[in-house]
Design an enzyme around this catalytic site. Structure first.
Site, short mmCIF file in Angstrom:
data_model
loop_
_atom_site.label_atom_id
_atom_site.label_comp_id
_atom_site.label_asym_id
_atom_site.label_seq_id
_atom_site.Cartn_x
_atom_site.Cartn_y
_atom_site.Cartn_z
N GLY A 10 0.84 -1.53 -0.06
CA GLY A 10 0.15 0.03 -0.01
C GLY A 10 0.84 1.32 -0.13
CG PHE A 11 0.37 6.60 0.80
CD1 PHE A 11 1.39 6.15 0.22
CD2 PHE A 11 -0.15 6.83 1.34
CE1 PHE A 11 1.75 7.91 0.16
CE2 PHE A 11 -0.30 7.95 1.67
CZ PHE A 11 0.98 9.04 1.48
CB ILE A 12 2.58 4.68 4.79
CG1 ILE A 12 1.38 5.58 4.79
CG2 ILE A 12 3.81 4.66 5.72
CD1 ILE A 12 0.88 6.12 6.22
CB THR A 132 -5.06 6.95 11.78
OG1 THR A 132 -5.20 8.18 11.81
CG2 THR A 132 -6.45 6.10 12.02
CG ASP A 133 -4.98 12.67 13.06
OD1 ASP A 133 -5.50 11.11 12.54
OD2 ASP A 133 -4.31 13.73 12.54
CD GLU A 134 -9.21 9.38 9.80
OE1 GLU A 134 -10.27 9.18 9.67
OE2 GLU A 134 -8.42 9.89 8.97
CE1 TYR A 157 -8.89 3.14 8.40
CE2 TYR A 157 -8.65 6.13 9.42
CZ TYR A 157 -8.00 5.13 8.73
OH TYR A 157 -6.30 5.40 9.25
CE LYS A 161 -5.25 1.61 11.92
NZ LYS A 161 -4.55 0.83 11.59
P1 NAD Z 1 -3.10 1.87 2.13
O1 NAD Z 1 -4.74 1.35 1.87
O2 NAD Z 1 -2.57 2.23 0.62
O3 NAD Z 1 -2.20 0.10 2.15
C1 NAD Z 1 -3.18 -0.61 2.78
C2 NAD Z 1 -2.43 -2.08 2.43
O4 NAD Z 1 -3.34 -2.85 3.93
C3 NAD Z 1 -2.83 -2.44 1.30
O5 NAD Z 1 -2.25 -2.64 0.56
C4 NAD Z 1 -4.19 -3.59 2.01
O6 NAD Z 1 -3.80 -4.17 0.33
C5 NAD Z 1 -2.91 -3.96 2.95
N1 NAD Z 1 -4.26 -5.07 3.35
C6 NAD Z 1 -5.33 -4.54 3.77
N2 NAD Z 1 -6.19 -5.18 4.60
C7 NAD Z 1 -5.56 -6.59 4.55
C8 NAD Z 1 -4.85 -7.49 5.67
N3 NAD Z 1 -7.09 -8.41 6.01
N4 NAD Z 1 -4.58 -8.49 5.02
C9 NAD Z 1 -3.06 -8.56 4.43
N5 NAD Z 1 -3.39 -6.67 3.60
C10 NAD Z 1 -4.14 -6.21 3.92
O7 NAD Z 1 -3.39 2.58 3.38
P2 NAD Z 1 -2.06 3.64 4.14
O8 NAD Z 1 -2.40 4.55 3.37
O9 NAD Z 1 -0.53 3.27 3.66
O10 NAD Z 1 -1.88 3.45 5.27
C11 NAD Z 1 -1.43 2.25 5.92
C12 NAD Z 1 -1.64 2.27 7.61
O11 NAD Z 1 -1.34 3.65 8.23
C13 NAD Z 1 -2.80 1.48 8.04
O12 NAD Z 1 -3.46 1.32 9.06
C14 NAD Z 1 -3.79 3.40 8.43
O13 NAD Z 1 -4.54 3.23 8.49
C15 NAD Z 1 -2.46 3.62 9.01
N6 NAD Z 1 -2.30 5.41 8.53
C16 NAD Z 1 -2.28 5.49 6.77
C17 NAD Z 1 -2.81 7.24 7.64
C18 NAD Z 1 -2.70 7.88 5.56
O14 NAD Z 1 -2.95 8.91 5.91
N7 NAD Z 1 -2.62 7.06 4.86
C19 NAD Z 1 -2.28 8.17 8.40
C20 NAD Z 1 -1.67 7.63 9.31
C21 NAD Z 1 -2.01 6.55 9.89
#
Ligand code: NAD
Length: 333
Positions: A10-12, A132-134, A157, A161
């Protein structure tokens, strides 16, 4: 060190893996991701022939497979990022959020605990839970979220979390598992799925479609460049205190409408193809999201003073780099 990263496609997660591989060439990294619509393995394609990196397609809901993979890989630590992450999708259909974010977190936490108990070295391996801060809900015009702020999640969501954060906390207090939790503000940067705000604005502008902005656009978010978030995760994993949570944010608050206008201004100087010379003409205010939190803002004092983390961003420059990255992506499509 042998590390499992969940959600690494995923993204992060993808940004984190690239950063950790570059910084710790001796580490072995196993990326576990179910490859949802939000994933893209292309982001990690130049690790294809890297001996220190392996990918396994994998759903955390499958408890038996979680057990097997942990026992086979024998991790020294887990960075747990896998989650369903888009608030609007959680409103349309909350069940996958409960399954992946709560049940999935429980499965990996419990199997990690069992593995370390059986290994005879409990407490010797670390579980970093990325949240997340949410979970803190919404702020008014003043104040910041600290690690002491009470949880008050308002969307399915953030509630899912919050549930996972509580499980992680309980595993420290009940079983003594070495856990740390991070709560970060909104991230921006390359590799984010098209449905999120910044990619949506860029893609809509390029296709001359209306740029949707919720309500009056006055909701405030605290934006952090994804690489700064990943550096914070690295620090908390290696130096954070067991059982503690760390808030991560850049003191970089923007009203949604101001951020959207800033992106349009950048596009006006690069793509130069907006209607009547200005992409801002595409902005359209749409009905507000239910339960839409008004303002998020993080107080990062703890991670700054205890672990020496600093937000290194130059927001306007990094936003420009980000816009260029998405322009490159969308022009190839
Ligand atoms: P994203 O949706 O881009 O990536 C999440 C990844 O998790 C995806 O590749 C997905 O396939 C995988 N995934 C989801 N459910 C799964 C499962 N059951 N088994 C295996 N893989 C699974 O999300 P992101 O933005 O990269 O966020 C990553 C983490 O950081 C999350 O936990 C999110 O809550 C947290 N977060 C995100 C942000 C933000 O701004 N994007 C900010 C704070 C915290």
């Amino acid at each position: 060190m042998r590390l499992i990263i969940t959600g690494g496609a995923g993204f992060i997660g993808s940004n984190l893996i690239l950063q950790l591989r570059a910084k710790y060439p001796d580490y072995q990294i196993l990326n576990l991701d179910k490859l949802s619509y939000a994933s893209d393995l292309k982001y990690l394609r130049h690790l294809e022939y890297d001996d220190g990196y392996t990918f396994k397609q994998f759903d955390l809901i499958d408890r038996g497979s979680v057990r097997q993979v942990i026992r086979d890989f024998k991790p020294d630590g887990i960075f747990h990022l896998a989650a369903e992450s888009h608030v609007d999708n959680s409103i349309a259909g909350p069940e996958p959020f409960v399954m992946s974010n709560v049940v999935g977190t429980f499965n990996i936490l419990e199997e990690f605990r069992q593995f370390w108990l059986d290994s005879g070295r409990p407490g010797d391996a670390r579980f970093l839970h990325v949240s997340t801060d949410e979970v803190y809900g919404s702020l008014g015009a003043e104040g910041f979220f600290t690690e002491e702020t009470c949880y008050a999640p308002n969307s399915p969501y953030s509630a899912s979390k919050a549930g996972s954060d509580f499980l992680v906390r309980a595993y420290y207090h009940t079983y003594g598992l070495d856990v740390v939790t991070t709560n970060c503000s909104n991230n921006y940067g390359p590799n984010q799925h098209d449905e999120k705000l910044i990619p949506t604005v860029i893609q809509s502008a390029l296709h001359h479609k209306s740029i949707p902005v919720y309500g009056k656009g006055d909701n405030v978010r605290d934006w952090l460049f994804v690489e700064d978030h990943c550096r914070a995760l690295d620090l908390v994993f290696h130096k954070g205190k067991a059982g503690e949570a760390y808030n991560i944010g850049g003191h970089n608050e923007w009203k949604n409408i101001e951020l959207v206008c800033e992106i349009c201004n950048i596009l006006n100087t690069i793509a130069k193809d907006g209607p009547d010379g200005d992409y801002k003409n595409l902005i359209t205010f749409v009905r507000d999201r239910p339960g839409h939190d008004q303002r998020y803002a993080i107080d990062p004092t703890k991670i700054e003073t205890k672990l020496g983390w600093r937000n290194t961003q130059n927001f306007k420059e990094d936003l420009k780099k980000t816009v260029h990255w998405y322009l490159g992506k969308y022009k190839q499509q």
